[in-house]
Enzyme design. Structure first.
Site, PDB file in Angstrom:
ATOM      1  N   LYS A  96      61.235  44.788  36.331  1.00 46.39           N
ATOM      2  CA  LYS A  96      60.775  43.756  35.998  1.00 46.39           C
ATOM      3  C   LYS A  96      60.580  42.289  36.785  1.00 46.39           C
ATOM      4  O   LYS A  96      61.684  42.225  37.365  1.00 46.39           O
ATOM      5  CB  LYS A  96      62.430  43.248  35.732  1.00 46.39           C
ATOM      6  CG  LYS A  96      62.324  44.447  33.875  1.00 46.39           C
ATOM      7  CD  LYS A  96      63.841  43.971  33.195  1.00 46.39           C
ATOM      8  CE  LYS A  96      63.627  44.516  32.207  1.00 46.39           C
ATOM      9  NZ  LYS A  96      63.842  46.530  32.255  1.00 46.39           N
TER      10      LYS A  96
HETATM   11  O1  LIG Z   1      64.293  43.816  26.607  1.00 44.87           O
HETATM   12  C1  LIG Z   1      64.532  44.872  27.852  1.00 44.87           C
HETATM   13  C2  LIG Z   1      63.735  45.342  28.690  1.00 44.87           C
HETATM   14  C3  LIG Z   1      63.852  46.607  29.221  1.00 44.87           C
HETATM   15  N1  LIG Z   1      65.037  47.501  28.826  1.00 44.87           N
HETATM   16  C4  LIG Z   1      64.877  48.988  29.791  1.00 44.87           C
HETATM   17  O2  LIG Z   1      65.264  50.094  28.984  1.00 44.87           O
HETATM   18  C5  LIG Z   1      65.410  51.042  29.180  1.00 44.87           C
HETATM   19  C6  LIG Z   1      66.471  51.426  27.568  1.00 44.87           C
HETATM   20  O3  LIG Z   1      67.189  52.486  28.140  1.00 44.87           O
HETATM   21  P1  LIG Z   1      68.167  53.391  27.151  1.00 44.87           P
HETATM   22  O4  LIG Z   1      68.535  54.496  27.664  1.00 44.87           O
HETATM   23  O5  LIG Z   1      67.483  53.720  25.775  1.00 44.87           O
HETATM   24  O6  LIG Z   1      69.212  52.000  25.907  1.00 44.87           O
HETATM   25  C7  LIG Z   1      66.309  50.398  29.944  1.00 44.87           C
HETATM   26  O7  LIG Z   1      65.607  50.884  31.565  1.00 44.87           O
HETATM   27  C8  LIG Z   1      65.663  48.983  30.192  1.00 44.87           C
HETATM   28  O8  LIG Z   1      66.235  48.270  31.064  1.00 44.87           O
HETATM   29  C9  LIG Z   1      65.398  47.351  27.580  1.00 44.87           C
HETATM   30  O9  LIG Z   1      66.737  48.489  27.639  1.00 44.87           O
HETATM   31  N2  LIG Z   1      65.627  46.554  27.358  1.00 44.87           N
END
Ligand SMILES: O=c1ccn([C@@H]2O[C@H](COP(=O)(O)O)[C@@H](O)[C@H]2O)c(=O)[nH]1
Length: 276
Positions: A96
């Site tokens: 990001k």
């Molecule tokens: O809007 C967003 C953008 C990025 N993320 C990222 O995705 C994963 C989600 O992890 P989970 O364990 O499936 O919840 C994480 O790396 C976030 O930084 C997001 O969740 N939402």
């Protein structure tokens, strides 16, 4: 040179619609019976690559979990990315990044130049210094057959404070981002290099998502509560170029390779049933 859009489309068609996140949370390291240190990080990340890189379409390492170990964590991240790409996965680096354009150019060199040790197929980026501030990323991605995923509607509840704000055009910030990305993707086939992040947890958008001509990265599946039904709700049945993403839910299938594969296969099956 094959474009990012072509590579991603082939990966989704041959391996199914899933991005598995590599998020070495300290709590997951402990659940896996590992120490919360660089050796644990290494074992965790390389096990995920061994289990999934030859079968899921996309792997998405979350840079923050590697950065917390400093330079030795970054070294693990470098090998994780390289090994995952060698095994055929499309790798989206979730870092990001975003800044003024002259600094964004250095981020482009770090992640989207094949000569860099962190070179990835795509990078997540924040367009909240303005969509145009990320231009060096778009330019280098295009040049090198890579991609960029800009944040549109993020999966966290706080996101709407910024992303749902309506500007002078009468359109929300998120709609402006999708419109700008669509403009950059115009004419590309099978899709352009600029994707947009739309969380699986968001309220159904009140604007048209179908004109992007790029991919949607959809985090929030599993641990954050979003399901395949949410993907259908947001994008419609049979939507193309949608990349649902799940991290913790799949990673909890570890530490065994078989358990990780089973968790990923189950998720792909659920998602494939509702996507083209
Ligand atoms: O809007 C967003 C953008 C990025 N993320 C990222 O995705 C994963 C989600 O992890 P989970 O364990 O499936 O919840 C994480 O790396 C976030 O930084 C997001 O969740 N939402």
């Amino acid at each position: 040179m094959e474009t990012f859009g072509a590579r991603l489309r082939t990966a989704l068609d041959t391996r199914g619609p899933l991005c598995a996140g590599i998020d070495p949370h300290s709590s997951l390291l402990v659940e896996w019976g590992l120490d919360d240190d660089v050796a644990g990080l290494e074992r965790f990340s390389y096990t995920v690559v061994e289990a999934l890189a030859d079968r899921v379409a996309v792997l998405k390492p979350q840079s923050a979990f590697f950065e917390r170990f400093g330079s030795r964590g970054i070294a693990v991240l470098e090998r994780t990315v390289a090994d995952a790409r060698s095994a055929g996965a499309v790798v989206i680096m979730d870092a990001k990044r975003g800044d003024i354009g002259s600094t964004v150019a250095a981020y482009a060199d770090a992640y989207l130049d094949p000569a860099s040790p962190l070179f990835s197929d795509a990078l997540t980026a924040s367009p909240y210094l303005g969509f145009g501030s990320l231009e060096p990323l778009y330019a280098l991605a295009e040049k090198n057959g890579a991609g960029v995923f800009v944040l549109g509607l993020t999966s966290n509840p706080e996101g709407s404070q910024v992303q749902a704000a309506v500007g002078a055009s009468g359109r929300s910030v998120a709609e402006e981002i999708v419109t700008a990305a669509a403009g950059r993707n115009a004419g590309a086939a099978p899709m352009g290099p600029i994707g947009v992040v739309v969380g699986g947890t968001v309220a159904t958008p009140d604007f048209d998502l179908s004109r992007l001509n790029g991919a949607y990265l959809v985090p929030g599946i599993g641990a954050q509560g979003a399901t395949a039904a949410d993907v259908r709700r947001i994008f419609g049945a049979g939507a193309r170029n949608v990349v649902p993403s799940s991290s913790r839910e799949i990673l909890r299938g570890g530490p065994s390779v078989a358990g990780l594969r089973e968790a990923a296969a189950r998720t792909v099956e659920e998602l494939a049933a509702i996507l083209d």
